[in-house]
Design an enzyme around this catalytic site. Sequence first.
Site, mmCIF file in Angstrom:
data_model
loop_
_atom_site.group_PDB
_atom_site.id
_atom_site.type_symbol
_atom_site.label_atom_id
_atom_site.label_comp_id
_atom_site.label_asym_id
_atom_site.label_seq_id
_atom_site.Cartn_x
_atom_site.Cartn_y
_atom_site.Cartn_z
ATOM 1 C CB SER A 139 38.342 37.044 51.219
ATOM 2 O OG SER A 139 38.765 35.992 50.394
ATOM 3 C CG ASP A 292 46.111 31.689 42.831
ATOM 4 O OD1 ASP A 292 45.627 32.296 41.854
ATOM 5 O OD2 ASP A 292 45.922 32.036 44.005
#
Length: 517
Positions: A139, A292
């Site tokens: 995104s 992450d």
Amino acid sequence: MGLAHLMVFRLPGRLVRLAKIARTLVAYDAFEAFGLADLTPTGGRIATALRRRDLPERPGQRLALALTELGPGFVKLGQVLSTRADLVGEAVAADLTDLQDRLAPFPFERARETVERELGRKLDELFSAFDETAVAAASIAQVHFATTTDGREVAVKILRPGVETAFARDVDLLAWIARLIERFVPKVRRLKPTAVVETLAQTVRFEMDLRLEAAAAEELAANFTDDPEFRVPAVDWTRTARRVLTTERVAGIPIDERDALIAAGHDPQEIVAKAARAFFRQVFRDGFFHADMHPGNMFVAEDGTLLAVDFGIMGRIDRPTRIVLADMLAGFLNQDYRKVAEVHFRAGFVPATQDVGAFAQAARAIAQPILGLPLEKISLARLLAQLFEVTEQFQMETQPQLLLLQKSMLVCEGVGRALDPGINMWALARPLIEEWMLANRGPMARLTHGSEALLERLEELPALVTNLDRAAAQVAGGGVRLHPDTLRAFGTDRQPARWPWIAAGAAGAAFLWLLFR
Ligand SMILES: Nc1ncnc2c1ncn2[C@@H]1O[C@H](COP(=O)(O)OP(=O)(O)O)[C@@H](O)[C@H]1O
Ligand SMILES: [Mg+2]
């Protein structure tokens, strides 16, 4: 134009989107993830009519589906909530870690425009080859492989055009919803919606400046310069700007592809051990960690080195907090719950008005069922998550960095399990952990013999409690003073629950139109 005018213009659009969100959450039966399962008879009938068939079983999984359908801003919200085990509970947080941020790529021409505008030169002056097809698109950005004019293979990450406005709209809407909730739905106030949205806004702001990601990559690389086990691609600063990040292209097998790794001659257990060591070194030695570390961002090079990419989300833990964390974990592994409690009070994590004994009791209640499992099933990430749930009840604000750490541990453990379900990754890192403890905490902090015995003892402990709700209810029954919001959350106060979607109902006509059109 005054503020009131702006409100009037925005309100209809916001109400329509609010109604759509409510409808989606109902369709996926996702309110339960927020601890809201009790409906009025009317609410129940509407919900049944709208609910999809074949929904997954766990509320967290259903919430993940709903957020995916609602779009990128909500997927990011889900990713933020996955770091808030203290608020949404451990199970829901764990389910949200699986949220995939993947979108269709934007066209190559937009990528070219961005690179040329940001770097002030023509694409072919910078790169002798540039793959028009993106290797991955999310995104916020997408990645293209390319070759620089001086002959280096690189990966070029480019921000999505217009991404700032797209996210600003979602963040603005979510901030408005958060304020509504804090005013009108006391039951959900416990979830600190405005604070969560603020975290979301910060995360997104950070990720939208790729120079910050470049700086993070370089700092992490510097921490591991002499380490043959873990490596980070080098940054090409001459081809990097706010919307463009160019790094050395690395090649390897995704870390969770067990069969491919074995076929290439790697030993899965050795890889898990390396991952555990790299993680421990980042967190405890450096206080700066990749937050992450899902399999899409971790690769194993031909020579067995672990490679990490994607430095958009990093965690920092200062030295005093690292020491507290180490003492806390040592306390748990030694089953010294009094010590666990004292560490919390001494660090000022828990207000002094709370009771040390009661805190130790709660810590024991959550830890014993976990530590009683066979070694390979013991999850330190779960232990921390449950601990954060407890500390929340003792009116402690868990530090965001520790929450980020907990999520990273969870993801790391998931990778470990995919590679070799029969081992405990932290046990593999044990020599390193003990060495660090010895150097930083002295001999007194050594893991006692008892912890060894504990880790070897299998399934002896009775399942004292099966979930935190019961544990907490027991603590409450024992006369501990709990926060009124917490009591409400456990359903111990008998006030009739206000229909949680009342805010959505306020959308009136828009809502009905969407429901029945
Ligand atoms: N330096 C690199 N070398 C090789 N592949 C890379 C590199 N950087 C990114 N990639 C590939 O592109 C994908 C997306 O990049 P990443 O930085 O993870 O973006 P996102 O933040 O969108 O997840 C990665 O999963 C990886 O497959
Ligand atoms: Mg990634």
